[in-house]
Design an enzyme around this catalytic site. Structure first.
Site, PDB file in Angstrom:
ATOM      1  CE  LYS A 267      -7.883  -0.308  -8.211  1.00  0.00           C
ATOM      2  NZ  LYS A 267      -8.119  -1.385  -7.181  1.00  0.00           N
ATOM      3  CG  ASP A 272      -2.805  -1.081  -5.265  1.00  0.00           C
ATOM      4  OD1 ASP A 272      -2.399  -0.249  -4.326  1.00  0.00           O
ATOM      5  OD2 ASP A 272      -3.828  -1.736  -4.980  1.00  0.00           O
ATOM      6  CE  LYS A 279      -1.659  -4.280  -3.636  1.00  0.00           C
ATOM      7  NZ  LYS A 279      -2.778  -4.862  -3.025  1.00  0.00           N
ATOM      8  CG  ASP A 290      -5.087  -2.090  -8.976  1.00  0.00           C
ATOM      9  OD1 ASP A 290      -6.071  -2.772  -8.762  1.00  0.00           O
ATOM     10  OD2 ASP A 290      -4.856  -1.317  -7.924  1.00  0.00           O
ATOM     11  CG  ASP A 349      -3.645  -2.480  -0.725  1.00  0.00           C
ATOM     12  OD1 ASP A 349      -3.435  -1.872  -1.694  1.00  0.00           O
ATOM     13  OD2 ASP A 349      -3.422  -3.488  -0.310  1.00  0.00           O
ATOM     14  CD  GLU A 351      -5.848   1.042  -4.719  1.00  0.00           C
ATOM     15  OE1 GLU A 351      -5.727   0.583  -3.381  1.00  0.00           O
ATOM     16  OE2 GLU A 351      -5.985   0.331  -5.754  1.00  0.00           O
ATOM     17  NE  ARG A 353     -12.508  -0.505  -0.937  1.00  0.00           N
ATOM     18  CZ  ARG A 353     -12.523  -1.522  -0.140  1.00  0.00           C
ATOM     19  NH1 ARG A 353     -13.279  -1.574   0.823  1.00  0.00           N
ATOM     20  NH2 ARG A 353     -12.021  -2.560  -0.467  1.00  0.00           N
TER      21      ARG A 353
HETATM   22  N1  BES Z   1      -5.963  -3.824  -6.126  1.00  0.00           N
HETATM   23  C1  BES Z   1      -6.212  -4.401  -4.968  1.00  0.00           C
HETATM   24  C2  BES Z   1      -6.898  -5.703  -5.182  1.00  0.00           C
HETATM   25  C3  BES Z   1      -6.461  -6.705  -5.819  1.00  0.00           C
HETATM   26  C4  BES Z   1      -5.823  -7.862  -5.406  1.00  0.00           C
HETATM   27  C5  BES Z   1      -6.532  -7.045  -7.408  1.00  0.00           C
HETATM   28  C6  BES Z   1      -5.042  -8.762  -5.753  1.00  0.00           C
HETATM   29  C7  BES Z   1      -5.959  -7.959  -8.099  1.00  0.00           C
HETATM   30  C8  BES Z   1      -5.313  -8.836  -7.157  1.00  0.00           C
HETATM   31  C9  BES Z   1      -6.974  -3.421  -4.277  1.00  0.00           C
HETATM   32  O1  BES Z   1      -6.461  -2.096  -4.241  1.00  0.00           O
HETATM   33  C10 BES Z   1      -6.609  -3.688  -2.641  1.00  0.00           C
HETATM   34  O2  BES Z   1      -5.193  -3.746  -2.303  1.00  0.00           O
HETATM   35  N2  BES Z   1      -7.811  -4.115  -1.996  1.00  0.00           N
HETATM   36  C11 BES Z   1      -7.494  -4.728  -0.456  1.00  0.00           C
HETATM   37  C12 BES Z   1      -8.451  -4.179   0.114  1.00  0.00           C
HETATM   38  C13 BES Z   1      -8.431  -4.418   1.651  1.00  0.00           C
HETATM   39  C14 BES Z   1      -7.359  -3.385   2.104  1.00  0.00           C
HETATM   40  C15 BES Z   1      -9.586  -3.921   2.277  1.00  0.00           C
HETATM   41  C16 BES Z   1      -7.424  -6.237  -0.767  1.00  0.00           C
HETATM   42  O3  BES Z   1      -8.240  -6.859  -1.452  1.00  0.00           O
HETATM   43  O4  BES Z   1      -6.643  -6.794   0.176  1.00  0.00           O
HETATM   44 ZN    ZN Z   2      -5.875  -1.506  -6.182  1.00  0.00          ZN
HETATM   45 ZN    ZN Z   3      -4.868  -1.577  -3.102  1.00  0.00          ZN
END
Ligand code: BES
Ligand code: ZN
Ligand code: ZN
Length: 504
Positions: A267, A272, A279, A290, A349, A351, A353
């Protein structure tokens, strides 16, 4: 830094400092330490009897050897390494890292490290060198004052009784692996403004040219032609166009009848913000990392090009910036992935996947038969496993076991989470084939269940490195910030597969 290894005695080495492993509970009246004690004028006995050092992991004692010492080096660092029975190559790496970091702090310029593990010398030397090179990484690239600018000029790893060829090979491998891990950490550490998808593709081109990999970079027009609606939906809100980087290593002689192709997919979200599902502001600056999954793939490919295994390896890095704007994808939008599957975007968010879906499909199109993807995919993985274990999930138990096993050897911990088909119910959509979030429960698993939809027909495993790719605190053997997690494990997997291929 000049790096060497010797099978000679540590006594006569022309270095400023010696770093020596000490096991838990060890005394100065036996074997190795007894010799050291007698030629240092009783320093070891004095330190151990006073229990200033008990030999616990990462404990250190530093002394100057003055007067009645019979060693060329005038400074000595004793490094605790824990129980002798638990002392493996991974601990050697940490021992060397701890030594090198501590001695740099004392302004020492030349060091000999004595890990005191004689089995499998090539591997031990490699791990000691990897640990040393990694220990010298600092995240302060953009600081202009109070910068760590002390340099170690020479490092010698002392391995009793080993043959010169395996020591040389170990040094070379360790240097390549350590530098490539640091390369990954450097990329991960870059601010989003300096590491856009375009910058990432330029870095990949530099690596390809310098070390001899083939490279192809798909721009948005080509992604459009390939039908990558899922990947493209993520970059839509940004001024920075998405890139899909393809790196390939091909061995000089390909074994006939071996149609297997191992692929790493990482990825590469260069920032992000969450997109329209923005966020919260707190800690958002961290979302520059990210793209660590992509950086991990690039670092691994950089090392593979130099280590020259006997098997081909493909690296696929989808890169995009996730920002909100008038053009951005909205929650509720439906996008069509390269495989034809339709996805309802519930949360912009989630994104990672979305870009991985098309990247995995493209890896398959390029002939991949075994795919390992890695991503800072979910915050949920930190809740489950903290910063100790990386989550691994997959459809091929053999591949998962191989990752866990290779990780053990490399000193990187992986913990498997289940991926039963029941979890896939959580990502069913009312208006499309699937949706990109599966609710609050089992967030790391439902993210993997989403990826699984695009990995059918191949052997596949997924690593969620969100909790382990960034260290909030420094360790004695490592700075805080990007850790470079998984690069070393991937390289072990490649080495094992290469050996198998040579043996066949
Ligand atoms: N990049 C984030 C995941 C992340 C969070 C990485 C904290 C490192 C530290 C990912 O894109 C994300 O935002 N995931 C969301 C998914 C949710 C919306 C289903 C998450 O984990 O909150
Ligand atoms: Zn992300
Ligand atoms: Zn995200």
């Amino acid at each position: 830094m000049q790096i060497e290894s010797t099978s000679g005695s540590y006594r006569d080495l022309d270095v400023q400092a010696l770093a020596i492993a000490v096991f838990k509970g060890e005394k100065a009246d036996d074997g190795f330490l007894k010799d050291l004690d007698s030629i240092t004028g009783g320093v070891i006995k004095s330190v151990l009897d006073s229990e200033e050092l008990k030999g616990k992991e990462s404990e250190t004692v530093y002394v100057h050897l003055i007067g009645n010492s019979d060693i060329k080096a005038h400074r000595l660092l004793l490094v605790g390494v824990g129980e002798r029975s638990d002392y493996t190559a991974a601990e050697v790496s940490q021992m060397a890292g701890t030594a090198v970091r501590a001695l740099r702090g004392k302004n020492v310029k030349s060091i000999a490290v004595v890990p005191r593990r004689e089995e499998t010398p090539e591997d031990i030397v490699s791990m000691a060198v990897e640990g040393s090179v990694m220990a010298l990484f600092d995240p302060d690239k953009y600081r202009t004052t109070d910068k760590e600018d002390r340099k170690i000029e020479k490092l010698i790893v002392v391995m009793d009784g080993a043959d010169e060829t395996s020591l040389k090979r170990g040094v070379e491998r360790g240097r390549i692996v350590g530098e490539s891990v640091n390369f990954t950490r450097d990329l991960a550490n870059e601010p989003g403004a300096y590491m856009t998808p375009t910058n990432m593709s330029e870095r990949a081109r530099e690596v390809a040219t310098e070390f001899g990999l083939s490279i192809d970079v798909l721009d948005e027009a080509r992604m459009e032609q390939e039908g990558m609606g899922s990947l493209l939906s993520v970059s839509r809100g940004s001024e920075e166009p998405a890139k899909l980087i393809i790196l390939k290593y091909t061995p000089s002689s390909v074994t006939e009848g071996n149609e297997k192709l191992l692929a790493f997919v990482g990825k590469g979200i260069t920032f992000d913000s969450g997109g329209i599902s923005l966020k919260p502001g707190e800690n958002m600056e961290l979302m520059k990392y990210d793209m660590t999954g992509g950086a991990t793939v690039m670092g691994a490919m950089r090392a593979i090009a130099q280590l020259k295994p006997s098997i081909p390896v493909l690296g696929v890095i989808p890169c995009a910036e996730n920002l909100p704007s008038g053009k951005a994808t909205k929650p509720g939008d439906v996008v069509r992935a390269m495989t034809g599957k339709t996805i309802e975007v519930i949360n912009t968010d989630a994104e990672g996947r979305l870009i991985l879906a098309d990247a995995i499909a493209y890896a398959k199109k390029l002939g991949a038969t075994r795919i390992i993807d890695m991503a800072t995919l979910t915050g949920a993985v930190s809740i489950a496993l903290g910063d100790v274990n990386t989550a691994v999930l997959g459809t091929d138990q053999e591949l998962v076991d191989e990752i866990i096993g290779a990780g053990k050897e490399a000193g990187e911990k992986f913990w498997q989470l289940p991926l039963d088909k029941e979890y896939s119910k959580q990502i069913k959509s009312d208006i499309a084939d699937i949706k990109n979030v599966g609710g609050r429960k089992a967030g790391t698993i439902t993210a993997a269940a989403f990826l699984k939809e695009f990995a059918d027909g191949v052997s596949w495993a997924h690593l969620d490195i969100a909790g382990t790719a960034w260290a909030d605190e420094a360790k004695p053997y490592r700075s805080k910030g990007p850790t470079g997690i998984a690069v070393r494990t991937l390289l072990r997997i490649v080495a094992r597969a290469s050996q198998k291929c040579d043996g066949a």
